[in-house]
Design a protein around this motif. Structure first.
Motif, PDB file in Angstrom:
ATOM      1  N   GLU A 124      29.800  44.575  41.974  1.00  0.00           N
ATOM      2  CA  GLU A 124      30.117  44.522  40.537  1.00  0.00           C
ATOM      3  C   GLU A 124      31.597  44.778  40.278  1.00  0.00           C
ATOM      4  N   ASN A 125      32.176  45.749  40.990  1.00  0.00           N
ATOM      5  CA  ASN A 125      33.601  46.058  40.809  1.00  0.00           C
ATOM      6  C   ASN A 125      34.476  44.877  41.205  1.00  0.00           C
ATOM      7  N   ILE A 126      34.176  44.269  42.354  1.00  0.00           N
ATOM      8  CA  ILE A 126      35.003  43.142  42.818  1.00  0.00           C
ATOM      9  C   ILE A 126      34.844  41.955  41.874  1.00  0.00           C
ATOM     10  N   LEU A 127      33.621  41.728  41.403  1.00  0.00           N
ATOM     11  CA  LEU A 127      33.401  40.633  40.443  1.00  0.00           C
ATOM     12  C   LEU A 127      34.286  40.827  39.209  1.00  0.00           C
ATOM     13  N   MET A 128      34.282  42.054  38.674  1.00  0.00           N
ATOM     14  CA  MET A 128      35.011  42.300  37.425  1.00  0.00           C
ATOM     15  C   MET A 128      36.513  42.214  37.615  1.00  0.00           C
ATOM     16  N   ALA A 129      36.981  42.462  38.835  1.00  0.00           N
ATOM     17  CA  ALA A 129      38.428  42.307  39.102  1.00  0.00           C
ATOM     18  C   ALA A 129      38.760  40.841  39.329  1.00  0.00           C
ATOM     19  N   ALA A 130      37.862  40.142  40.040  1.00  0.00           N
ATOM     20  CA  ALA A 130      38.160  38.761  40.471  1.00  0.00           C
ATOM     21  C   ALA A 130      38.221  37.789  39.292  1.00  0.00           C
ATOM     22  N   VAL A 131      37.489  38.068  38.217  1.00  0.00           N
ATOM     23  CA  VAL A 131      37.437  37.100  37.107  1.00  0.00           C
ATOM     24  C   VAL A 131      38.812  36.931  36.456  1.00  0.00           C
ATOM     25  N   ARG A 132      39.710  37.925  36.639  1.00  0.00           N
ATOM     26  CA  ARG A 132      41.047  37.812  36.044  1.00  0.00           C
ATOM     27  C   ARG A 132      42.124  37.637  37.118  1.00  0.00           C
ATOM     28  N   ALA A 133      41.698  37.510  38.400  1.00  0.00           N
ATOM     29  CA  ALA A 133      42.707  37.369  39.473  1.00  0.00           C
ATOM     30  C   ALA A 133      43.264  35.953  39.457  1.00  0.00           C
ATOM     31  N   ARG A 134      44.435  35.773  40.070  1.00  0.00           N
ATOM     32  CA  ARG A 134      45.020  34.435  40.194  1.00  0.00           C
ATOM     33  C   ARG A 134      44.343  33.752  41.376  1.00  0.00           C
ATOM     34  N   GLY A 135      43.710  32.584  41.143  1.00  0.00           N
ATOM     35  CA  GLY A 135      43.096  31.860  42.258  1.00  0.00           C
ATOM     36  C   GLY A 135      41.631  32.235  42.469  1.00  0.00           C
ATOM     37  N   THR A 136      41.123  31.878  43.655  1.00  0.00           N
ATOM     38  CA  THR A 136      39.692  31.957  43.944  1.00  0.00           C
ATOM     39  C   THR A 136      39.362  33.172  44.810  1.00  0.00           C
ATOM     40  N   THR A 137      38.278  33.844  44.457  1.00  0.00           N
ATOM     41  CA  THR A 137      37.749  34.948  45.273  1.00  0.00           C
ATOM     42  C   THR A 137      36.354  34.564  45.748  1.00  0.00           C
ATOM     43  N   VAL A 138      36.104  34.803  47.048  1.00  0.00           N
ATOM     44  CA  VAL A 138      34.749  34.594  47.593  1.00  0.00           C
ATOM     45  C   VAL A 138      34.233  35.947  48.056  1.00  0.00           C
ATOM     46  N   ILE A 139      33.076  36.357  47.533  1.00  0.00           N
ATOM     47  CA  ILE A 139      32.463  37.632  47.943  1.00  0.00           C
ATOM     48  C   ILE A 139      31.317  37.302  48.888  1.00  0.00           C
ATOM     49  N   LYS A 140      31.385  37.795  50.115  1.00  0.00           N
ATOM     50  CA  LYS A 140      30.351  37.499  51.118  1.00  0.00           C
ATOM     51  C   LYS A 140      29.504  38.745  51.386  1.00  0.00           C
ATOM     52  N   ASN A 141      28.211  38.514  51.606  1.00  0.00           N
ATOM     53  CA  ASN A 141      27.233  39.595  51.730  1.00  0.00           C
ATOM     54  C   ASN A 141      27.184  40.403  50.433  1.00  0.00           C
ATOM     55  N   ALA A 142      27.281  39.658  49.328  1.00  0.00           N
ATOM     56  CA  ALA A 142      27.209  40.294  47.997  1.00  0.00           C
ATOM     57  C   ALA A 142      25.789  40.816  47.759  1.00  0.00           C
ATOM     58  N   ALA A 143      25.671  41.876  46.974  1.00  0.00           N
ATOM     59  CA  ALA A 143      24.343  42.364  46.588  1.00  0.00           C
ATOM     60  C   ALA A 143      23.713  41.357  45.628  1.00  0.00           C
ATOM     61  N   ARG A 144      22.375  41.296  45.611  1.00  0.00           N
ATOM     62  CA  ARG A 144      21.671  40.269  44.824  1.00  0.00           C
ATOM     63  C   ARG A 144      20.746  40.885  43.778  1.00  0.00           C
ATOM     64  N   GLU A 145      20.955  42.174  43.470  1.00  0.00           N
ATOM     65  CA  GLU A 145      20.082  42.833  42.497  1.00  0.00           C
ATOM     66  C   GLU A 145      20.125  42.097  41.153  1.00  0.00           C
ATOM     67  N   PRO A 146      19.044  42.101  40.387  1.00  0.00           N
ATOM     68  CA  PRO A 146      19.018  41.412  39.085  1.00  0.00           C
ATOM     69  C   PRO A 146      20.106  41.887  38.127  1.00  0.00           C
ATOM     70  N   GLU A 147      20.538  43.151  38.297  1.00  0.00           N
ATOM     71  CA  GLU A 147      21.572  43.695  37.411  1.00  0.00           C
ATOM     72  C   GLU A 147      22.891  42.940  37.605  1.00  0.00           C
ATOM     73  N   ILE A 148      23.094  42.409  38.820  1.00  0.00           N
ATOM     74  CA  ILE A 148      24.318  41.641  39.071  1.00  0.00           C
ATOM     75  C   ILE A 148      24.228  40.291  38.362  1.00  0.00           C
ATOM     76  N   GLY A 149      23.042  39.714  38.329  1.00  0.00           N
ATOM     77  CA  GLY A 149      22.851  38.477  37.568  1.00  0.00           C
ATOM     78  C   GLY A 149      23.142  38.689  36.095  1.00  0.00           C
ATOM     79  N   ASN A 150      22.739  39.859  35.576  1.00  0.00           N
ATOM     80  CA  ASN A 150      22.982  40.195  34.159  1.00  0.00           C
ATOM     81  C   ASN A 150      24.492  40.283  33.908  1.00  0.00           C
ATOM     82  N   LEU A 151      25.221  40.894  34.864  1.00  0.00           N
ATOM     83  CA  LEU A 151      26.688  41.007  34.730  1.00  0.00           C
ATOM     84  C   LEU A 151      27.329  39.628  34.790  1.00  0.00           C
TER      85      LEU A 151
END
Ligand code: EPZ
Length: 419
Positions: free
Chosen positions: A168-195
Motif C-alpha cells: 500500500e505504501n509503495i502504491l501510494m508513492a508510485a502514483v505520483r512518481a515520474r515514470g513507471t513502477t512495477v511492484i512484484k510479489n505484491a500482496a493481494r488482500e481485498p483491501e489493496i483492491g479497495n485502495l
C-alpha cells in the motif's frame, strides 16, 4: 480501563450487520494526503484506530467532518506538516502508511519508528527499501524515520514477503512518481483492491488489480476521491466463528462472502453449515459436533492470520485434534495461555499450536493481549460454562465497533463494565 463480562452458554441467533474494513479504512484515509481538494469516504468504521488516523491526518493539516449520513469529508488543501509524532504512532503501527503519501505530496516525511507490538517485531524495512528504490533517502534520527525525496522516480520493487501495508505504501508513492513502477510479489488482500479503486478514481493509472504484479504509471497530479470502504472480512469471520462455536444460527448482512474463501471452506469441513449470497452469509450448526480441522495461515487468499486466534477458540471444542500453524507473525499465540485458563487443551510446538478438543470450557478471568486475541477470548467466553471476564479490552476496541452490543442483540449475555 474497561472489561467485558460474559455469561456463557447462549446460542448466537439472529442477524448482524458488519462495518467497513479497518484495514481498508486506514490506507484509504492516508491516501487523502496525496491530493488537495475534498475527499469523500463512505462506510469508514468508527474505531480507536480510525480515530487515531484522523488525529494524525489533522496534525498534517487535513480538515475533516462527518456528514449526517456518516460519510467522511476530508479536505487536504493545506497539508504542510510532515511529522507523525511518537505519541500517536506508538498506539498504531499502521501510522507508517503516511510515509508514501507524504513523500509523494511534500517530498518529506518524518514518522516515528513504530515500536513492536504483542504479535511481533513488525519492522518496516520493506517500506523504506521500497521507497528508497523510488528515490527516497532515509535516516534514523532520535527514533524517527526521516525521509526526503525531491521527486520520486518509478522503479521495480520486489517484496520478499507480500507485505500488505508495504504494498500500500509503495502504491501510494508510485502514483505520483515520474515514470513507471512495477511492484512484484505484491500482496493481494481485498483491501489493496479497495485502495487501487480509490487511487484510480483520483486519476492514477494502475494495472494488475488483484494480482501479485502491479504496474503504476506515475501522473503529475491527482484529484479528490469519492470511495466506499469494503466490508470488514475479519469482523465477518469473527461473527461466523462465534455462531459456529455457540451452535447458533446467524445471518451476517452487508458483508463480502467472496473475501472469505478459506474460512468458509474450513468451516464446512468442520461440519458447520454455511450458505451465502452476494452480500450475506448464513452460518448454522444443527446440533452436530465440530470436527477438528488443521489450518495454516497464509497471505490472501489463504487462511487469514487475523482469524487464526478466533478459529482456535472454535477448535478447543472440536472432536479430535487440530494443528494450527501461524506462518505470518512470529508471536501470534498470546491467546493460548488465556484460552488454557478457560480449560482449553493446547500445546505450542514452534509455529504450530496443537489443539485437543474438549467437551466444554469453564468461565474464568482472562486478559486481552492484542486485537484478535481479544476476539478469540470473546468467542471462548460465549461458550464457556459460567462467567468469563475479559480485561484490557481497549485492544478489542481498536478493531471492532460495539462488538458486545452486536452480540447481545443476537442472544449473547455480555456487557461492558469499567475495571
Ligand atoms: C497488515 O499488517 C494488517 N494491518 C494486519 O492486521 C495483518 O495481520 C497483516 O497485514 C497480515 O495480513 C493492516 O492492514 C493495517 P505485513 P502489516 O506487512 O501490513 C513482515 C489486524 O489485526 N514484515 O503483511 O503490518 C511482518 O513482520 C492487523 O487488523 C517485515 O519483515 O503486515 C510479518 O511477519 C494485525 N518487514 C510479514 O512481513 C516489513 O517492512 C507480513 O506483514 C513489513 C512486514
Amino acid at each position: 480501563m474497561d472489561k467485558l463480562v460474559i455469561e456463557g452458554g447462549r446460542r448466537i441467533v439472529g442477524e448482524i450487520r458488519v462495518d467497513g474494513a479497518k484495514n481498508a479504512a486506514l490506507p484509504l484515509l492516508a491516501a487523502t494526503l496525496l491530493a488537495p481538494g475534498t475527499h469523500r469516504l463512505e462506510n469508514v468504521p468508527d474505531l480507536r484506530d480510525t480515530r487515531t488516523m484522523l488525529r494524525l491526518l489533522a496534525s498534517f493539516g487535513v480538515e475533516w467532518e462527518r456528514e449526517p449520513g456518516g460519510a467522511l469529508l476530508l479536505n487536504s488543501d493545506r497539508v504542510e506538516n510532515f511529522e507523525a509524532s511518537y505519541d500517536l504512532v506508538k498506539t498504531m503501527r499502521a501510522s507508517v502508511l503516511v510515509l508514501g503519501p507524504l513523500l509523494a505530496r511534500l517530498g518529506r516525511a518524518r514518522v516515528s519508528l513504530p515500536g513492536g507490538c504483542a504479535i511481533g517485531a513488525r519492522p518496516i524495512d520493506f517500506h523504506t527499501a521500497g521507497l528508497a528504490a523510488l528515490g527516497a533517502d532515509f535516516d534514523l534520527d532520535a527514533g524517527y524515520v526521516d525521509g526526503r525525496a525531491a521527486r520520486l522516480t518509478g522503479n521495480t520493487v520486489y517484496f520478499d514477503i507480500p507485505s500488505v501495508t508495504g504494498t500500500e505504501n509503495i502504491l501510494m508513492a508510485a502514483v505520483r512518481a515520474r515514470g513507471t513502477t512495477v511492484i512484484k510479489n505484491a500482496a493481494r488482500e481485498p483491501e489493496i483492491g479497495n485502495l487501487i479503486d480509490m487511487l484510480t478514481g483520483m486519476g492514477a493509472r494502475i494495472k494488475g488489480r488483484g494480482s501479485d504484479i502491479l504496474e503504476v504509471e506515475g501522473v503529475d497530479e491527482l484529484g479528490p476521491a469519492s470511495v466506499r470502504i469494503i466490508p470488514d472480512r475479519i469482523e465477518t469471520g469473527t461473527f461466523m466463528l462465534a455462531a459456529a462455536a455457540t451452535g447458533g444460527e446467524l445471518r451476517i448482512n452487508g458483508c463480502s462472502p467472496q473475501h472469505l474463501p478459506a474460512l468458509i471452506e474450513k468451516l464446512r469441513r468442520a461440519g458447520v453449515k454455511v450458505d451465502q449470497g452476494d452480500d450475506w452469509i448464513l452460518v448454522a450448526r444443527d446440533g452436530g459436533d465440530i470436527t477438528a480441522v488443521d489450518v495454516k495461515t497464509m497471505p490472501y487468499p489463504g487462511f487469514p492470520t487475523d482469524l487464526q486466534a478466533q478459529f482456535m477458540a472454535l477448535m478447543t471444542l472440536a472432536r479430535g485434534t487440530s494443528v494450527i500453524t501461524e506462518t505470518i507473525f512470529e508471536n501470534r499465540f498470546m491467546h493460548v495461555a488465556e484460552l488454557r485458563r478457560l480449560g482449553a487443551d493446547i500445546s505450542i510446538d514452534g509455529h504450530s499450536a496443537v489443539v485437543r478438543g474438549r467437551k466444554n470450557l469453564r468461565g474464568a478471568n482472562v486478559m486481552a493481549t492484542d486485537l484478535r486475541a481479544s476476539a478469540s477470548l470473546v468467542i471462548a467466553g460465549l461458550v464457556a460454562d459460567g462467567v468469563t471476564e475479559i480485561s484490557r479490552i481497549y485492544h478489542l476496541d481498536r478493531g471492532y465497533a460495539g462488538l458486545e452490543k452486536k452480540l447481545a442483540r443476537a442472544g449473547a449475555v455480555i456487557r461492558r463494565e469499567s475495571e
